[in-house]
Design a protein around this motif. Structure first.
Motif, PDB file in Angstrom:
ATOM      1  N   GLN A 145      -5.411  -8.192  20.801  1.00 27.54           N
ATOM      2  CA  GLN A 145      -5.421  -6.918  20.885  1.00 27.54           C
ATOM      3  C   GLN A 145      -7.303  -6.481  21.278  1.00 27.54           C
ATOM      4  O   GLN A 145      -7.851  -5.972  22.256  1.00 27.54           O
ATOM      5  N   TRP A 146      -8.107  -7.922  20.800  1.00 25.51           N
ATOM      6  CA  TRP A 146      -9.279  -7.583  20.644  1.00 25.51           C
ATOM      7  C   TRP A 146      -9.935  -9.132  20.954  1.00 25.51           C
ATOM      8  O   TRP A 146      -9.436  -9.790  19.860  1.00 25.51           O
TER       9      TRP A 146
ATOM     10  N   VAL B  58     -10.471  -8.389  25.504  1.00 24.04           N
ATOM     11  CA  VAL B  58     -10.133 -10.059  25.478  1.00 24.04           C
ATOM     12  C   VAL B  58     -10.373 -10.622  26.327  1.00 24.04           C
ATOM     13  O   VAL B  58     -10.503 -10.632  27.352  1.00 24.04           O
ATOM     14  N   GLY B  59     -11.835 -12.348  25.751  1.00 28.51           N
ATOM     15  CA  GLY B  59     -11.708 -12.562  26.572  1.00 28.51           C
ATOM     16  C   GLY B  59     -13.314 -12.892  28.031  1.00 28.51           C
ATOM     17  O   GLY B  59     -13.829 -13.354  28.427  1.00 28.51           O
TER      18      GLY B  59
ATOM     19  N   TYR C 273     -14.879   2.331  19.538  1.00 25.49           N
ATOM     20  CA  TYR C 273     -13.347   1.358  19.765  1.00 25.49           C
ATOM     21  C   TYR C 273     -13.778  -0.269  20.410  1.00 25.49           C
ATOM     22  O   TYR C 273     -14.759  -1.426  19.109  1.00 25.49           O
ATOM     23  N   LEU C 274     -13.837  -0.526  21.283  1.00 27.56           N
ATOM     24  CA  LEU C 274     -14.434  -1.609  21.904  1.00 27.56           C
ATOM     25  C   LEU C 274     -15.452  -1.314  21.954  1.00 27.56           C
ATOM     26  O   LEU C 274     -15.674  -0.590  23.133  1.00 27.56           O
TER      27      LEU C 274
ATOM     28  N   SER D 209     -11.849 -15.409  19.053  1.00 30.09           N
ATOM     29  CA  SER D 209     -10.635 -15.630  20.103  1.00 30.09           C
ATOM     30  C   SER D 209      -9.662 -16.337  19.956  1.00 30.09           C
ATOM     31  O   SER D 209      -9.706 -17.719  18.713  1.00 30.09           O
ATOM     32  N   GLU D 210      -8.577 -16.544  20.959  1.00 33.69           N
ATOM     33  CA  GLU D 210      -7.351 -17.252  21.008  1.00 33.69           C
ATOM     34  C   GLU D 210      -7.561 -18.412  21.597  1.00 33.69           C
ATOM     35  O   GLU D 210      -8.003 -18.111  23.181  1.00 33.69           O
TER      36      GLU D 210
END
Length: 197
Positions: free
Chosen positions: A24-25, A63-64, A111-112, A78-79
């Protein structure tokens, strides 16, 4: 009248939960000194920010959006292809210390955080709190281990020859007593050599 909803909220819980980054983030983690200054620099432009028990700050970003960053005392959670980072996320009602809490509470307006604005604030905080960025890997004067995040803590002048620059890892740099004259001289030399951001 329509109400905007958050695209993500923490799952209901009674304690901090380890949630995976990169779905999600992503999260940007900053040490207390650098993170605290960046938080002030961003002001109202901060998105949701988590502060853990030790004062470390975590901004939620898209993300990213921050995967290639390299700043001292800053890490991106991060993933990756072969691993996943987890962030301890408190319940959304935990907005005051002690313990892990939302330093900037999660809301529709917070939020972000914009990744480029965050990078700018963290880069400025890095420069102000840790001084000029030395080139390459250096050895910490205190623990005698190499560090990829060296901080200039002293410039020793030689009477009849060249002096030397003393480096520390970020942890030991905070414990070193600062000399403003030496720091100004080191920053001037770094600027002359083109080694500042």
């Amino acid at each position: 009248m329509s109400t905007r909803a958050l695209p993500w909220t923490p799952p209901p819980a009674t304690d901090v939960q380890a949630l995976p980054a990169g779905r999600q983030w992503d999260a940007v983690r900053a040490a207390p000194t650098v993170g605290g200054r960046a938080l002030k620099l961003l002001g109202d432009e901060n998105g949701a920010v988590i502060q853990d028990t030790y004062g470390t700050l975590y901004w939620l970003v898209a993300v990213g959006s921050a995967t290639s960053w390299h700043l001292r005392q800053v890490r991106v959670l991060s993933e990756l292809a072969d691993e996943c980072s987890y962030l301890g996320v408190p319940p959304d009602s935990w907005t005051t210390p002690p313990g892990t809490h939302w330093r900037v509470p999660l809301s529709v307006d917070h939020y972000l955080t914009d990744a480029w604005k965050l990078w700018g604030a963290l880069a400025e905080a890095d420069r102000v709190e840790l001084g000029p960025v030395p080139q390459g890997r250096q050895t910490c004067y205190r623990c005698e281990l190499p560090t990829d995040e060296p901080v200039i803590v002293d410039v020793q002048h030689g009477g009849s020859g060249p002096g030397r620059t003393v480096y520390a890892c970020p942890i030991h740099a905070l414990a070193h007593r600062r000399d403003p004259v030496a720091e100004a001289a080191a920053m001037r030399r770094a600027r002359e050599r083109g080694h500042t951001r």
